[in-house]
Write an enzyme that holds these catalytic residues in place. Structure first.
Site, PDB file in Angstrom:
ATOM      1  CG  ASP A  16      -1.697   1.148   1.473  1.00  0.00           C
ATOM      2  OD1 ASP A  16      -2.464   1.478   0.566  1.00  0.00           O
ATOM      3  OD2 ASP A  16      -1.591   1.781   2.547  1.00  0.00           O
ATOM      4  CG  LEU A  17       1.706   5.620  -1.995  1.00  0.00           C
ATOM      5  CD1 LEU A  17       3.187   5.324  -2.207  1.00  0.00           C
ATOM      6  CD2 LEU A  17       1.158   6.331  -3.242  1.00  0.00           C
ATOM      7  CG  ASP A  18      -1.881   7.619   3.042  1.00  0.00           C
ATOM      8  OD1 ASP A  18      -0.963   8.103   3.732  1.00  0.00           O
ATOM      9  OD2 ASP A  18      -3.083   7.793   3.294  1.00  0.00           O
ATOM     10  CB  THR A  24       0.216  10.892   1.190  1.00  0.00           C
ATOM     11  OG1 THR A  24      -0.073   9.499   1.200  1.00  0.00           O
ATOM     12  CG2 THR A  24       1.398  11.145   0.285  1.00  0.00           C
ATOM     13  CE  LYS A  52      -4.151   8.060   8.770  1.00  0.00           C
ATOM     14  NZ  LYS A  52      -3.260   7.855   9.910  1.00  0.00           N
ATOM     15  CB  SER A 121      -1.890   2.823  -3.873  1.00  0.00           C
ATOM     16  OG  SER A 121      -2.413   4.068  -3.487  1.00  0.00           O
ATOM     17  CB  ALA A 122      -7.232   3.613  -2.622  1.00  0.00           C
ATOM     18  CB  SER A 123      -3.453   7.247  -4.204  1.00  0.00           C
ATOM     19  OG  SER A 123      -3.202   8.530  -4.745  1.00  0.00           O
ATOM     20  CG  ASN A 125      -3.033  12.239  -6.949  1.00  0.00           C
ATOM     21  OD1 ASN A 125      -3.015  12.875  -7.989  1.00  0.00           O
ATOM     22  ND2 ASN A 125      -4.018  12.337  -6.071  1.00  0.00           N
ATOM     23  CE  LYS A 152      -5.729  -0.706  -1.213  1.00  0.00           C
ATOM     24  NZ  LYS A 152      -4.614   0.020  -0.584  1.00  0.00           N
ATOM     25  CD  GLU A 176      -3.673  -1.595   2.939  1.00  0.00           C
ATOM     26  OE1 GLU A 176      -3.745  -0.776   3.864  1.00  0.00           O
ATOM     27  OE2 GLU A 176      -4.045  -1.327   1.787  1.00  0.00           O
ATOM     28  CG  ASP A 177      -1.946   2.593   6.312  1.00  0.00           C
ATOM     29  OD1 ASP A 177      -2.277   2.194   5.178  1.00  0.00           O
ATOM     30  OD2 ASP A 177      -2.248   3.718   6.754  1.00  0.00           O
TER      31      ASP A 177
HETATM   32  P1  B16 Z   1      -6.364  10.031  -4.197  1.00  0.00           P
HETATM   33  P2  B16 Z   1      -3.574   4.170  -0.094  1.00  0.00           P
HETATM   34  C1  B16 Z   1      -5.364   6.157  -0.195  1.00  0.00           C
HETATM   35  O1  B16 Z   1      -4.054   5.689  -0.389  1.00  0.00           O
HETATM   36  C2  B16 Z   1      -5.409   7.112   0.998  1.00  0.00           C
HETATM   37  O2  B16 Z   1      -5.107   6.407   2.202  1.00  0.00           O
HETATM   38  C3  B16 Z   1      -6.794   7.694   1.117  1.00  0.00           C
HETATM   39  O3  B16 Z   1      -6.850   8.593   2.203  1.00  0.00           O
HETATM   40  C4  B16 Z   1      -7.144   8.408  -0.206  1.00  0.00           C
HETATM   41  O4  B16 Z   1      -8.465   8.932  -0.145  1.00  0.00           O
HETATM   42  C5  B16 Z   1      -7.028   7.409  -1.361  1.00  0.00           C
HETATM   43  O5  B16 Z   1      -5.711   6.867  -1.384  1.00  0.00           O
HETATM   44  C6  B16 Z   1      -7.322   8.052  -2.704  1.00  0.00           C
HETATM   45  O6  B16 Z   1      -6.298   8.984  -2.993  1.00  0.00           O
HETATM   46  O7  B16 Z   1      -7.334  11.100  -3.819  1.00  0.00           O
HETATM   47  O8  B16 Z   1      -4.932  10.492  -4.315  1.00  0.00           O
HETATM   48  O9  B16 Z   1      -6.813   9.260  -5.423  1.00  0.00           O
HETATM   49  O10 B16 Z   1      -3.502   4.043   1.405  1.00  0.00           O
HETATM   50  O11 B16 Z   1      -4.557   3.203  -0.735  1.00  0.00           O
HETATM   51  O12 B16 Z   1      -2.220   4.135  -0.743  1.00  0.00           O
HETATM   52 MG    MG Z   2      -2.797   3.171   3.335  1.00  0.00          MG
END
Ligand code: B16
Ligand code: MG
Length: 214
Positions: A16-18, A24, A52, A121-123, A125, A152, A176-177
């Site tokens: 996982d990233l964040d 982040t 998160k 990651s869900a992000s 970015n 997720k 994962e966190d």
């Molecule tokens: P974005 P992860 C998640 O990252 C964050 O924990 C979560 O707070 C955020 O809303 C989500 O990514 C989406 O991010 O707005 O940049 O697309 O923990 O899955 O790496």
């Molecule tokens: Mg995370």
């Protein structure tokens, strides 16, 4: 004593990233708080814990629920865009020194052992963040919020990452966190290392405070 034997057997590591590679969450928090303040309500760090690992649109729904506000889908899309603009401003200034302790060393060690490395990651970015941290080249596969349709705790992100590594789910370990991420890893049929606050990680197979412990 935690059972670390699964780490000796793993062929793929999916991160996982964040919260695992970089914090982040603090930038997500500042951006969401600014949106909340514009809408006229407070958004606390404790509230931020609920976001998160949660997708951007689902995060917005939680935020608006906290504020007791309702908007149309179009208005919500505009708000999510605005929040993302603020967030991207913050992460444009990310530096390599913000990698969480032990991350670079652990990735180097895994590569030295021939273990496949993926991001899950869900992000949306994620690629930009990996580039900023100078670690993009260490990943054999990057699966982020742009590549999956189910967030997720659905296992899609981790199953896609395992396929990207050319491995079976049972050969992979997820790091994962967040609660939703731990549940996604288990639903994918993978072993899960929980990193960070044990309160959110009860479903993990082992829990460590960070990758520096491994
Ligand atoms: P974005 P992860 C998640 O990252 C964050 O924990 C979560 O707070 C955020 O809303 C989500 O990514 C989406 O991010 O707005 O940049 O697309 O923990 O899955 O790496
Ligand atoms: Mg995370």
């Amino acid at each position: 004593m935690p059972d670390y034997s699964m780490l000796q057997q793993m062929k793929g590591a999916i991160f996982d990233l964040d919260g695992v590679i970089v914090d982040t969450a603090k930038y997500h928090y500042l951006a969401w708080r600014s949106l909340a303040s514009e809408l006229g309500f407070d958004f606390t760090e404790a509230d931020n814990e609920r976001l998160k690992g949660v997708s951007r649109m689902r995060s917005l729904d939680i935020l608006l629920d906290i504020g007791g506000l309702e908007f149309t889908e179009d208005e919500k899309l505009a708000m999510a865009d605005k929040k993302n603009g603020l967030y991207v401003d913050y992460i444009s200034r990310l530096e390599e020194s913000e990698l969480l302790p032990g991350v670079r060393e652990y990735l180097i060690r895994l590569r030295g052992c021939g273990i496949g490395i993926a991001l899950g990651s869900a992000s949306k970015n994620a690629q930009f963040i990996l580039d900023k941290l100078n670690i993009a080249g260490m990943f054999d596969a990057v699966v982020d919020g742009n590549k999956v349709s189910r967030a997720k705790p659905d296992p899609e992100v981790f199953l896609t990452a395992a396929r990207g590594l050319g491995l079976q789910p049972y050969e992979c370990v997820v790091f994962e966190d967040a609660e939703a991420g731990v549940a996604a890893g288990k639903a994918a049929g993978m072993q899960v290392v929980g990193t960070g606050r044990p309160e959110a990680l009860s479903g993990a197979d082992i829990i460590v405070s960070g990758l520096h412990e491994l």
